[in-house]
Structures are given as structure tokens and as C-alpha cells.
Scaffold this motif. Structure first.
Motif, PDB file in Angstrom:
ATOM      1  N   MET A  35       0.723  -1.379   0.116  1.00 21.91           N
ATOM      2  CA  MET A  35      -0.052   0.016   0.076  1.00 21.91           C
ATOM      3  C   MET A  35       0.869   1.331  -0.111  1.00 21.91           C
ATOM      4  SD  MET A  35      -3.099  -0.789   2.965  1.00 21.91           S
ATOM      5  CE  MET A  35      -3.976   0.908   2.579  1.00 21.91           C
ATOM      6  N   GLU A  36       0.473   2.361  -0.613  1.00 23.43           N
ATOM      7  CA  GLU A  36       1.026   3.539  -0.782  1.00 23.43           C
ATOM      8  C   GLU A  36       0.766   4.385   0.466  1.00 23.43           C
ATOM      9  OE1 GLU A  36       3.244   2.853  -3.780  1.00 23.43           O
ATOM     10  OE2 GLU A  36       3.096   4.862  -3.045  1.00 23.43           O
ATOM     11  N   LEU A  37       1.840   5.149   0.934  1.00 24.60           N
ATOM     12  CA  LEU A  37       1.566   6.113   1.919  1.00 24.60           C
ATOM     13  C   LEU A  37       0.298   6.952   1.755  1.00 24.60           C
ATOM     14  CD1 LEU A  37       2.844   7.433   4.715  1.00 24.60           C
ATOM     15  CD2 LEU A  37       3.744   8.800   3.261  1.00 24.60           C
ATOM     16  N   ILE A  38      -0.623   7.219   2.722  1.00 20.52           N
ATOM     17  CA  ILE A  38      -1.755   7.927   2.637  1.00 20.52           C
ATOM     18  C   ILE A  38      -1.540   9.374   2.380  1.00 20.52           C
ATOM     19  CG2 ILE A  38      -4.099   8.260   3.429  1.00 20.52           C
ATOM     20  CD1 ILE A  38      -3.806   5.388   4.558  1.00 20.52           C
ATOM     21  N   ARG A  39      -1.923   9.989   1.310  1.00 20.48           N
ATOM     22  CA  ARG A  39      -1.827  11.180   1.293  1.00 20.48           C
ATOM     23  C   ARG A  39      -2.739  12.223   2.086  1.00 20.48           C
ATOM     24  NH1 ARG A  39      -3.108  15.356  -2.272  1.00 20.48           N
ATOM     25  NH2 ARG A  39      -1.345  17.049  -2.361  1.00 20.48           N
ATOM     26  N   ASN A  40      -2.220  13.178   2.953  1.00 19.33           N
ATOM     27  CA  ASN A  40      -3.022  14.130   3.706  1.00 19.33           C
ATOM     28  C   ASN A  40      -3.482  15.269   2.830  1.00 19.33           C
ATOM     29  OD1 ASN A  40      -4.093  15.719   5.642  1.00 19.33           O
ATOM     30  ND2 ASN A  40      -2.737  15.219   7.055  1.00 19.33           N
ATOM     31  N   ARG A  41      -4.753  15.347   2.385  1.00 18.44           N
ATOM     32  CA  ARG A  41      -5.046  16.101   1.178  1.00 18.44           C
ATOM     33  C   ARG A  41      -5.537  17.473   2.114  1.00 18.44           C
ATOM     34  NH1 ARG A  41      -9.702  14.243  -1.517  1.00 18.44           N
ATOM     35  NH2 ARG A  41      -9.947  12.946   0.263  1.00 18.44           N
ATOM     36  N   PHE A  42      -5.937  17.196   3.405  1.00 21.21           N
ATOM     37  CA  PHE A  42      -6.213  18.430   4.202  1.00 21.21           C
ATOM     38  C   PHE A  42      -4.798  19.569   4.275  1.00 21.21           C
ATOM     39  CE2 PHE A  42      -8.374  21.110   7.499  1.00 21.21           C
ATOM     40  CZ  PHE A  42      -7.550  21.332   8.082  1.00 21.21           C
ATOM     41  N   LYS A  43      -3.752  18.529   4.633  1.00 16.86           N
ATOM     42  CA  LYS A  43      -2.611  19.360   4.870  1.00 16.86           C
ATOM     43  C   LYS A  43      -1.997  20.116   3.471  1.00 16.86           C
ATOM     44  CE  LYS A  43       2.439  18.786   6.308  1.00 16.86           C
ATOM     45  NZ  LYS A  43       3.359  17.530   6.708  1.00 16.86           N
ATOM     46  N   ALA A  44      -2.131  19.526   2.603  1.00 19.44           N
ATOM     47  CA  ALA A  44      -1.854  19.914   1.326  1.00 19.44           C
ATOM     48  C   ALA A  44      -2.857  21.193   0.887  1.00 19.44           C
ATOM     49  CB  ALA A  44      -1.884  18.927   0.107  1.00 19.44           C
ATOM     50  N   ALA A  45      -4.156  21.031   1.246  1.00 19.07           N
ATOM     51  CA  ALA A  45      -5.162  22.235   1.046  1.00 19.07           C
ATOM     52  C   ALA A  45      -4.769  23.353   1.761  1.00 19.07           C
ATOM     53  CB  ALA A  45      -6.551  21.566   1.149  1.00 19.07           C
ATOM     54  N   VAL A  46      -4.400  23.063   3.073  1.00 18.68           N
ATOM     55  CA  VAL A  46      -3.986  24.213   3.941  1.00 18.68           C
ATOM     56  C   VAL A  46      -2.979  24.806   3.592  1.00 18.68           C
ATOM     57  CG1 VAL A  46      -3.560  24.871   6.314  1.00 18.68           C
ATOM     58  CG2 VAL A  46      -5.651  23.469   5.802  1.00 18.68           C
ATOM     59  N   LYS A  47      -1.956  24.128   3.214  1.00 19.63           N
ATOM     60  CA  LYS A  47      -0.538  24.945   2.923  1.00 19.63           C
ATOM     61  C   LYS A  47      -0.835  25.601   1.224  1.00 19.63           C
ATOM     62  CE  LYS A  47       3.462  22.601   3.106  1.00 19.63           C
ATOM     63  NZ  LYS A  47       4.509  21.580   3.216  1.00 19.63           N
ATOM     64  N   GLU A  48      -1.710  25.057   0.332  1.00 23.53           N
ATOM     65  CA  GLU A  48      -2.125  25.692  -0.707  1.00 23.53           C
ATOM     66  C   GLU A  48      -2.999  27.102  -0.633  1.00 23.53           C
ATOM     67  OE1 GLU A  48      -1.184  21.412  -2.822  1.00 23.53           O
ATOM     68  OE2 GLU A  48      -2.941  22.644  -3.278  1.00 23.53           O
ATOM     69  N   GLY A  49      -3.565  26.987   0.507  1.00 22.92           N
ATOM     70  CA  GLY A  49      -4.436  28.263   0.754  1.00 22.92           C
ATOM     71  C   GLY A  49      -5.781  28.063   0.298  1.00 22.92           C
ATOM     72  N   ARG A  50      -6.208  26.652   0.151  1.00 19.27           N
ATOM     73  CA  ARG A  50      -7.483  26.292  -0.231  1.00 19.27           C
ATOM     74  C   ARG A  50      -8.504  26.225   0.909  1.00 19.27           C
ATOM     75  NH1 ARG A  50      -7.339  21.335  -2.389  1.00 19.27           N
ATOM     76  NH2 ARG A  50      -5.039  21.062  -2.380  1.00 19.27           N
TER      77      ARG A  50
END
Ligand SMILES: O=C(O)C(=O)C[C@H](O)[C@@H](O)CO
Length: 255
Positions: free
Chosen positions: A1-16
Motif C-alpha cells: 500500500m502507498e503512504l496515504i496522502r494528507n489532502r487537508f494538509k496539502a489544501a491548507v498549505k496551498e491556501g484552499r
């Protein structure tokens, strides 16, 4: 299994901007109901709630069924063993309450990270690594852990920069209720002095380039926060929503 991406972390960092709800009611039904509500995140609260640490894993498993919804977990306190347990359960985003100094923010960051960056204890058989199936979890877990810290006292605001700029802190959440009490206005987060402190803090976090978050139960105020660039805004509390719905229905049948 692949490491699960933290989309919340990415969204907050990208200002979404991310809009969320508070889950304080233990059990599976309410978590399931609010998870299907179309919000960006759900906070599983173990500070001001009767949700015990062991129940957090069940809530995480339920939220796992809604891939578009991020699960956040608030531990009872800024406690390394508790943080470890929540991360081992598979939490990827933590909202650590009552952080007042840079040292406390650093303690939370260390607790969230595996060595050498931190002190998080390593165990391979946890849900976090999907029981060892995510084979590079120990090596890469830190990448997808998101630490949000709460500033909610006058003292914390005096130390805002050192808290916000602590390595490993990904965002700062303002707790209006505790801040109001700390400023001498318990139960009145709408007080002018509290609102001024919140505005100043949000402006400062924007200047520092650190994502901010807040709880705003008034939709108009919540929209205003989102429009001014607040990164993650909680707009509802399950306990309050249930009580208000019950009272509204009762009022429809005057005796
Ligand atoms: O101080 C606050 O406000 C918060 O931290 C949020 C509360 O804890 C939440 O339970 C709503 O009262």
C-alpha cells in the motif's frame, strides 16, 4: 500500500479554504451522518467531549469511508503519549489544544514526528501503517502528518510568533471560547476586546504566512473569515446542532 496522502494538509498549505464540523458525540451514527454532509473536514473531539481515545479509531474508520472528508483529531491535551496513540490509530491531522508557548508548540511537534525529527514511538503493527502494509510508513510518515495548535489564552497571543513559527507546526487555530474567558469575558466571544484580539491574531498569522483556523458558529461570520483568508473554519458543533434542532421542533408545538 502507498503512504496515504494528507489532502487537508496539502489544501491548507496551498491556501484552499477548508470548512469543517465538530464531532463531540461518541458512537458511530453521528460521525457517519456528519461525514456525509459534504464538509471538508470533521474534528473528532476528545477534549470537550465524552469520546474516549479508543473510540477515535472507530470514528477514523467511519470517516475513511468518505475520502473527500478529512479527519482531524483533538487530543485531550498536549500529551506525547496521547498524540502517539492517535497517530498510531491512523490520525494524520491533530488539533492540539491550549498551546501557550513556543516550547509547548515544539513539544507537540516532537510528539508528532518519528526520530530523528521527533520523539514519536515507532510500532509497525498499527492502523497508521495499515498493519505494516504501507511499507515505507516509518520512513515517510512525518511528511503527511499535519499539526495544528490552538492559541486560546492571552498568554498564547503574547507568544504567537514563537508558536506559529515553530518547525513542525502547520497551522494555528484560535479557540474563541477559551480566549474570551482568558481575556475576562467568559461566555462572550463576541465581546469587542475578544474580536479585536482575534482580528489582530489572524492578521499577524497572515503576515507570518502561517495558515489560520477558527470556530465560527454564525454563518455570516464564518463566511467573513473565509473571505479574509482563514484557512480552516469550523462552522458547526454536533451537540449544539442536535439541541437546536430539538428545541426548534418543540417550539413548533406550543402548549
Ligand atoms: O476555545 C474554543 O472556542 C475552542 O477551543 C473550541 C471549543 O473547545 C469547542 O468545544 C466549542 O466550544
Amino acid at each position: 500500500m502507498e503512504l496515504i496522502r494528507n489532502r487537508f494538509k496539502a489544501a491548507v498549505k496551498e491556501g484552499r479554504p477548508q470548512i469543517g464540523l465538530w464531532n463531540s458525540i461518541a458512537g458511530t451514527a453521528v460521525t457517519d451522518i456528519i461525514a456525509g454532509g459534504g464538509f471538508d473536514w470533521v474534528l473528532i473531539d476528545t477534549e470537550h467531549a465524552v469520546i474516549e481515545p479508543g473510540e477515535v479509531q472507530v470514528a477514523l474508520q467511519i470517516l475513511n469511508g468518505y475520502p473527500e472528508v478529512a479527519a482531524l483529531v483533538r487530543p485531550l491535551s498536549n500529551d506525547a503519549p496521547l498524540i502517539k496513540r492517535h497517530l498510531d490509530m491512523g490520525a494524520q491531522t491533530l488539533l492540539v489544544p491550549f498551546v501557550q508557548t513556543g516550547a509547548e508548540a515544539e513539544a507537540a511537534a516532537l510528539a508528532c514526528a518519528y526520530p530523528p525529527a521527533g520523539i514519536r514511538g515507532v510500532a509497525g503493527m498499527t492502523r497508521a501503517s495499515r498493519y505494516g502494509r504501507i511499507t515505507d510508513y516509518a520512513r515517510r510518515a512525518n511528511e503527511e502528518i499535519c499539526l495544528l495548535v490552538q492559541v486560546e489564552t492571552a498568554s498564547a497571543l503574547d507568544h504567537l510568533d514563537e508558536i506559529a513559527l515553530t518547525p513542525g507546526v502547520d497551522g494555528v487555530f484560535i479557540g474563541p471560547s477559551d480566549l474570551a474567558a482568558s481575556l475576562g469575558h467568559p461566555g462572550n466571544p463576541g465581546h469587542a476586546e475578544v474580536q479585536e484580539a482575534i482580528d489582530h491574531t489572524l492578521d499577524r498569522l497572515k503576515t507570518l504566512g502561517v495558515p489560520s483556523g477558527i470556530l465560527a458558529l454564525d454563518p455570516e461570520k464564518a463566511r467573513a473569515y473565509l473571505e479574509r483568508g482563514v484557512g480552516f473554519v469550523a462552522v458547526g458543533l454536533d451537540l449544539l446542532m442536535v439541541a437546536q434542532a430539538v428545541d426548534r421542533l418543540r417550539s413548533a408545538f406550543p402548549r
